[in-house]
Design a protein around this motif. Structure first.
Motif, short mmCIF file in Angstrom:
data_model
loop_
_atom_site.label_atom_id
_atom_site.label_comp_id
_atom_site.label_asym_id
_atom_site.label_seq_id
_atom_site.Cartn_x
_atom_site.Cartn_y
_atom_site.Cartn_z
N GLU A 11 0.76 -1.17 -0.08
CA GLU A 11 0.09 -0.10 -0.02
C GLU A 11 0.79 1.21 0.09
N GLU A 57 -5.20 4.91 -1.49
CA GLU A 57 -3.86 3.95 -1.07
C GLU A 57 -3.50 4.49 0.16
N HIS A 72 -5.47 2.99 3.00
CA HIS A 72 -5.15 1.68 3.31
C HIS A 72 -3.87 1.27 3.87
N ILE A 113 -10.33 -3.02 1.69
CA ILE A 113 -9.27 -2.70 0.85
C ILE A 113 -9.71 -3.18 -0.68
N GLU A 127 -9.78 -1.68 -4.49
CA GLU A 127 -9.07 -2.09 -5.41
C GLU A 127 -9.78 -2.60 -6.47
N HIS A 145 -9.26 0.62 -8.51
CA HIS A 145 -8.34 0.83 -9.19
C HIS A 145 -7.96 0.12 -10.43
FE LIG Z 1 -4.54 -0.23 -1.56
#
Ligand SMILES: [Fe+2]
Ligand SMILES: [Fe+2]
Length: 241
Positions: free
Chosen positions: A63, A96, A99, A175, A179, A182
């Motif tokens: 992270e 991030e 996280h 998380i 993600e 992401h």
């Molecule tokens: Fe992450």
């Protein structure tokens, strides 16, 4: 600092001007010591407190590096992309950061801290290898490495929960949901970059992975999460080892 910068960007307090070359690698704290992947010490007996701390430390380092990776995308490639590219990766940098802060706090609850163990540098090495090419960077970082995280995180969370660590498991599940977004941003911008370069996404992705990713693309894939991210199976199934 990362979250403060992301807030300033979201509130329109920063100018969209990306004309400073980013460093090859951003500053990092004196610890953790960075080792090549093969030089990492063994994590200890599965299920032991030591192994759990080593696992969470490794994830915290991923992270931490992910914060740098998101900002590096903005700084290195943002000037050649629409403003929405910076909007996406600045928001991701802030996620991030959260996280990292959760996992770092969790390490302290477990009597350790980020930096107490060595960490491996594989993720940043992939960033450096793809520093000259946005299509390669998106292919390897969000779409191979982060997508791999989607494949393995549910089982890791489940194992932690079974071992009685509901707090770490809950962090990993949260998380995991972020993600998916992401990887989704990776897919969207890969499509944009390929279209701008007049390339087909399939062949550009395959070429980038073969050239720049040294590891193996390992099934089983979490097809459900990858689909949620808009990452279509025909892009990656053919590359599976
Ligand atoms: Fe992450
Ligand atoms: Fe991420």
């Amino acid at each position: 600092m990362s979250r403060r910068l992301a807030r300033a960007w979201a509130e329109g307090r920063l100018t969209w001007r990306l004309d400073v070359a980013p460093p090859d690698r951003p500053a990092h704290p004196p610890e953790p010591a960075l080792l090549p992947p093969h030089a990492m010490p063994k994590r200890g007996k599965a299920g032991s407190p030591r192994a759990r701390i080593a696992l969470i430390h490794a994830l915290a380092h991923i992270e931490f590096t992910a914060i740098d990776l998101a900002w590096d995308l903005v700084a290195r490639f943002g000037a050649g992309c629409p403003r929405a590219f910076a909007d996406d990766w600045v928001r991701i940098a802030a996620e991030e950061s959260l996280h990292f802060l959760w996992l770092s706090a969790r390490l302290e609850m477990l009597g350790s801290r980020y930096g107490a163990l060595p960490a491996h540098d594989g993720l940043w090495e992939s960033a450096q290898a793809t520093a000259g090419d946005l299509i390669a960077r998106l292919s390897v970082v969000p779409l191979v490495l982060e997508a791999r995280g989607l494949d393995v995180t549910p089982q890791t969370a489940e194992r932690l929960r079974t071992a009685g660590d509901a707090i770490s498991a809950g962090m990993l599940e949260r998380i995991y949901r972020d993600e998916i977004g992401h990887v989704g941003a990776g897919v969207r911008w890969l499509h944009w970059a390929c279209e701008s370069a007049n390339m087909t996404v399939d062949s550009a992705f395959e070429r980038s992975v073969r050239l720049y990713f040294k590891g193996q693309i390992k099934p089983p894939f979490n097809v459900e999460a990858r689909n949620l991210a808009g990452f279509s199976e025909n892009l990656y199934q053919g590359l599976a080892s």
